[in-house]
Design a protein around this motif. Sequence first.
Motif, PDB file in Angstrom:
ATOM      1  N   GLU B 162       0.979 -15.039  20.187  1.00  0.00           N
ATOM      2  CA  GLU B 162       2.305 -15.342  20.711  1.00  0.00           C
ATOM      3  C   GLU B 162       2.892 -16.570  20.061  1.00  0.00           C
ATOM      4  O   GLU B 162       4.096 -16.783  20.112  1.00  0.00           O
ATOM      5  CB  GLU B 162       2.220 -15.606  22.223  1.00  0.00           C
ATOM      6  N   LYS B 163       2.027 -17.431  19.515  1.00  0.00           N
ATOM      7  CA  LYS B 163       2.465 -18.696  18.918  1.00  0.00           C
ATOM      8  C   LYS B 163       3.173 -19.577  19.940  1.00  0.00           C
ATOM      9  O   LYS B 163       4.016 -20.390  19.599  1.00  0.00           O
ATOM     10  CB  LYS B 163       3.411 -18.453  17.728  1.00  0.00           C
ATOM     11  N   ASP B 164       2.799 -19.382  21.171  1.00  0.00           N
ATOM     12  CA  ASP B 164       3.446 -20.170  22.214  1.00  0.00           C
ATOM     13  C   ASP B 164       2.430 -21.132  22.790  1.00  0.00           C
ATOM     14  O   ASP B 164       1.506 -20.721  23.470  1.00  0.00           O
ATOM     15  CB  ASP B 164       3.957 -19.215  23.289  1.00  0.00           C
ATOM     16  N   PHE B 165       2.549 -22.408  22.481  1.00  0.00           N
ATOM     17  CA  PHE B 165       1.529 -23.345  22.891  1.00  0.00           C
ATOM     18  C   PHE B 165       1.998 -24.272  23.991  1.00  0.00           C
ATOM     19  O   PHE B 165       1.530 -25.376  24.115  1.00  0.00           O
ATOM     20  CB  PHE B 165       1.082 -24.189  21.687  1.00  0.00           C
ATOM     21  N   SER B 166       2.935 -23.840  24.793  1.00  0.00           N
ATOM     22  CA  SER B 166       3.417 -24.749  25.835  1.00  0.00           C
ATOM     23  C   SER B 166       2.394 -24.828  26.958  1.00  0.00           C
ATOM     24  O   SER B 166       1.549 -23.951  27.093  1.00  0.00           O
ATOM     25  CB  SER B 166       4.736 -24.228  26.377  1.00  0.00           C
ATOM     26  N   THR B 169       1.868 -21.558  29.357  1.00  0.00           N
ATOM     27  CA  THR B 169       1.096 -20.410  28.895  1.00  0.00           C
ATOM     28  C   THR B 169      -0.387 -20.736  28.881  1.00  0.00           C
ATOM     29  O   THR B 169      -1.218 -19.910  29.253  1.00  0.00           O
ATOM     30  CB  THR B 169       1.510 -19.992  27.476  1.00  0.00           C
ATOM     31  N   LEU B 170      -0.706 -21.944  28.464  1.00  0.00           N
ATOM     32  CA  LEU B 170      -2.118 -22.294  28.429  1.00  0.00           C
ATOM     33  C   LEU B 170      -2.697 -22.317  29.839  1.00  0.00           C
ATOM     34  O   LEU B 170      -3.816 -21.897  30.074  1.00  0.00           O
ATOM     35  CB  LEU B 170      -2.296 -23.659  27.760  1.00  0.00           C
ATOM     36  N   LYS B 171      -1.904 -22.809  30.783  1.00  0.00           N
ATOM     37  CA  LYS B 171      -2.384 -22.841  32.171  1.00  0.00           C
ATOM     38  C   LYS B 171      -2.625 -21.442  32.685  1.00  0.00           C
ATOM     39  O   LYS B 171      -3.622 -21.165  33.335  1.00  0.00           O
ATOM     40  CB  LYS B 171      -1.325 -23.535  33.038  1.00  0.00           C
ATOM     41  N   LYS B 172      -1.694 -20.542  32.349  1.00  0.00           N
ATOM     42  CA  LYS B 172      -1.832 -19.167  32.823  1.00  0.00           C
ATOM     43  C   LYS B 172      -3.081 -18.522  32.263  1.00  0.00           C
ATOM     44  O   LYS B 172      -3.811 -17.825  32.932  1.00  0.00           O
ATOM     45  CB  LYS B 172      -0.600 -18.350  32.394  1.00  0.00           C
ATOM     46  N   GLN B 238      -3.496 -40.859  22.532  1.00  0.00           N
ATOM     47  CA  GLN B 238      -2.065 -40.778  22.183  1.00  0.00           C
ATOM     48  C   GLN B 238      -1.444 -39.510  22.743  1.00  0.00           C
ATOM     49  O   GLN B 238      -0.350 -39.530  23.326  1.00  0.00           O
ATOM     50  CB  GLN B 238      -1.899 -40.786  20.668  1.00  0.00           C
ATOM     51  N   GLU B 239      -2.178 -38.412  22.587  1.00  0.00           N
ATOM     52  CA  GLU B 239      -1.648 -37.159  23.115  1.00  0.00           C
ATOM     53  C   GLU B 239      -1.463 -37.241  24.618  1.00  0.00           C
ATOM     54  O   GLU B 239      -0.491 -36.726  25.180  1.00  0.00           O
ATOM     55  CB  GLU B 239      -2.621 -36.020  22.796  1.00  0.00           C
ATOM     56  N   ILE B 240      -2.439 -37.872  25.278  1.00  0.00           N
ATOM     57  CA  ILE B 240      -2.351 -37.973  26.730  1.00  0.00           C
ATOM     58  C   ILE B 240      -1.126 -38.789  27.127  1.00  0.00           C
ATOM     59  O   ILE B 240      -0.393 -38.438  28.066  1.00  0.00           O
ATOM     60  CB  ILE B 240      -3.640 -38.598  27.293  1.00  0.00           C
ATOM     61  N   VAL B 241      -0.892 -39.873  26.399  1.00  0.00           N
ATOM     62  CA  VAL B 241       0.286 -40.696  26.693  1.00  0.00           C
ATOM     63  C   VAL B 241       1.556 -39.876  26.549  1.00  0.00           C
ATOM     64  O   VAL B 241       2.466 -39.917  27.382  1.00  0.00           O
ATOM     65  CB  VAL B 241       0.298 -41.928  25.765  1.00  0.00           C
ATOM     66  N   LYS B 242       1.592 -39.091  25.485  1.00  0.00           N
ATOM     67  CA  LYS B 242       2.785 -38.248  25.267  1.00  0.00           C
ATOM     68  C   LYS B 242       2.992 -37.309  26.451  1.00  0.00           C
ATOM     69  O   LYS B 242       4.102 -37.150  26.963  1.00  0.00           O
ATOM     70  CB  LYS B 242       2.580 -37.404  23.996  1.00  0.00           C
ATOM     71  N   TYR B 243       1.891 -36.687  26.853  1.00  0.00           N
ATOM     72  CA  TYR B 243       2.017 -35.718  27.937  1.00  0.00           C
ATOM     73  C   TYR B 243       2.439 -36.393  29.229  1.00  0.00           C
ATOM     74  O   TYR B 243       3.248 -35.864  29.993  1.00  0.00           O
ATOM     75  CB  TYR B 243       0.700 -34.975  28.120  1.00  0.00           C
ATOM     76  N   ASN B 244       1.867 -37.570  29.463  1.00  0.00           N
ATOM     77  CA  ASN B 244       2.232 -38.280  30.689  1.00  0.00           C
ATOM     78  C   ASN B 244       3.703 -38.635  30.711  1.00  0.00           C
ATOM     79  O   ASN B 244       4.381 -38.497  31.734  1.00  0.00           O
ATOM     80  CB  ASN B 244       1.397 -39.563  30.815  1.00  0.00           C
ATOM     81  N   ARG B 296       0.567 -28.022  23.411  1.00  0.00           N
ATOM     82  CA  ARG B 296      -0.745 -28.456  23.864  1.00  0.00           C
ATOM     83  C   ARG B 296      -1.846 -28.088  22.901  1.00  0.00           C
ATOM     84  O   ARG B 296      -2.997 -28.379  23.144  1.00  0.00           O
ATOM     85  CB  ARG B 296      -1.046 -27.813  25.222  1.00  0.00           C
ATOM     86  N   MET B 297      -1.507 -27.420  21.828  1.00  0.00           N
ATOM     87  CA  MET B 297      -2.556 -26.933  20.953  1.00  0.00           C
ATOM     88  C   MET B 297      -3.313 -28.087  20.311  1.00  0.00           C
ATOM     89  O   MET B 297      -4.535 -28.071  20.211  1.00  0.00           O
ATOM     90  CB  MET B 297      -1.952 -26.048  19.849  1.00  0.00           C
ATOM     91  N   ASP B 298      -2.571 -29.114  19.898  1.00  0.00           N
ATOM     92  CA  ASP B 298      -3.259 -30.228  19.242  1.00  0.00           C
ATOM     93  C   ASP B 298      -4.225 -30.902  20.195  1.00  0.00           C
ATOM     94  O   ASP B 298      -5.333 -31.283  19.813  1.00  0.00           O
ATOM     95  CB  ASP B 298      -2.241 -31.255  18.739  1.00  0.00           C
TER      96      ASP B 298
END
Lengths: 327, 335
Positions: B162-166, B169-172, B238-244, B296-298
């Motif tokens: 799907e190339k959908d990494f939001s 979708t990952l949660k689902k 860094q990724e976590i900070v971005k997500y937060n 969220r893929m990274d």
Amino acid sequence: TPKPVLKVIVANVVSNCFCQPPTSARGQQQESHGDLRSLSSSLFIIILHFLYEVMAVHGPVVKIHPVVLASIVDSYERRNEGASRVIGTLLGTTDKHSVEVTNCFSVPHNESEDEVAVDMEFAKNMYELHKKVSPSEVIIGWYATGYDITEHSVLIHEYYSREAPSPIHLTVDTALQSNKMNIRAYVSSQMGVPGKTVGVMFTPLTVKYIYYDTERIGVDLLHRTRASASRTNGLTTDLAQVASAAGRVQEMLSTVLSYIEDVLSGKVMADNSVGRFLMDLVNKVPKITAEDFESMLNSNINDLLMVTYLANLTQAQIALNEKLVVL
Amino acid sequence: MGSLKDSAVSGSNPLDSPVKQIQIDGLVVLKIIKHYQEEGQGSEVVQGVLLGLVVEDRLEITNCFPFPQHTEDDVDFDEVQYQMEMMRSLRHVNIDHLHVGWYQSTYYGSFVSRALLDSQFSYQHAIEESVVLIYDPIKTAQGSLCLKAYRLTPKLMEICKEKDFSPETLKKACVGYEHMLEEVPIVIKNSHLINVLLLDLQEKSMVADKHELLNLSSSNHLEKSLQLLMDRVDGMSQEIVKYNSYCRNLSKQQQQKQQYLQRRQQENTQRQSRGEPPLPEEDINKMFKPPQAPPRMDTLLIAGQVNNYCQNIKAFTSQNLGKLFMAEALQGHSS
């Protein structure tokens, strides 16, 4: 080069010794014949021996990697119906005194009683492709499975001498004629009287096996497939590997111990050189005072435990993070 | 190969994939070792293609060939052409020319990356049973061959398609970093003739066994592993900070929306009480554009990589602890 000179000498000696002296009394003739014959034959043997040594030393030493031999055996197993042997090109690097064979690929060919056809285009193509991956490898010769060198081999060898200076010819006896897989290497040289019929002689070279360290480890692993009936073997886990390595050392120690017992009880003669090695061995265990060793051991163990703790902590952290995101 | 697609991939059993075991010929092992040794020094990766066939639920790898490195003068180098030519030539000499996967060397276990994911996805998409073989030369030099085979889990395959990494979708799909790659057990197989060859080699070659496995020094390896781990953990934070920050922005926006709606309600009631027409409903969504959800893929990849590093470190420390205890026993007798 000394090689052709020596050959001429041999030819002369042989012709001189074995042809009849023109005029002598009969009895004398026989005696002199007998003497001369035995002298000449022993001389001949000495010179041949000398020649063999000299030639084996003068020719380059051939160092083969096990991957080449495995490749040859594999292509032999995959040969076409009706083909009795396979041939292929050897790639590697040359040095002043040695030739290192590091790669090979098989070349399709047809061989019948009176003719042989080799797909040279294919050989060239494959060499180009291989060169793209390892530009330092050059054609250094060719291989053939089977025990003997046939006339067809001479033709093929001629083709390869156009590709490389003094190519090596390797034979691998996959038919196991002498219950062993004889692996021999040859270099060709001219033979005969110059100007008249010239032939080609294949002189043998010394073959050595050479491994990279990692190759050695890989080959050791492959050895273990011999033990299982289905010829398969899995890869072991980490602690089991240490255990097996320790087991091997233990075996070696028990062999040495039994030898020592034999010597002590007088069953076997004591060998001084072995004794010196044994002394080296015992002295290699470092003599450290108990406290120093304790502290060293403890600090090392603490380091490792700390790293383990850190690793576990990190894993728990990312697992938590994962769960939080999913909430 | 086609008949295996019928076998159900329910996804409940993690190893319920078409390939349950991998059988490698000794020749392939030797070739991979040689390729790394000659062409890949330092932290460069070497790659190559695996050839073989599929038998029942086993994947047999019978041969391989290396890929040339991507160096300076490779502008006009065509990888696909090289591959095609190589396979055509190998077919002439009766070598299996079916593509079944690819191999790659790794530096201290750092192979979980976007590139690997993409490559393996395209392989697995085209050929269902393909695997990627990871060869760890540094661990092999320490004493025993380290070769692992991985495949992408079916869930991850779906997501990549799907190339959908939001995050939604990952949660689902409930894909965690542990469910990205699955390891397939490897078995090494040799033919009888190769066994004869090995016997011969053992007789003739007097190369002494180096016993690298019992080497006690560990600090160098630990240092490098820990350094790589620290880098990744930094990236992770860094990724976590971005997500937060994304989460915070989202919640702030929700609040603003609520406030706006409330104000609208109030105004409307006021206007009604005054007898004026109510203000038109405005499109809320156009006013408050929702912030972009970070892919969220990274994060998943970094988490997977950190996990891998930790596993490797733990294996290494367990080995070394064993060796240290053995050394203690050795000293104990003499002191």
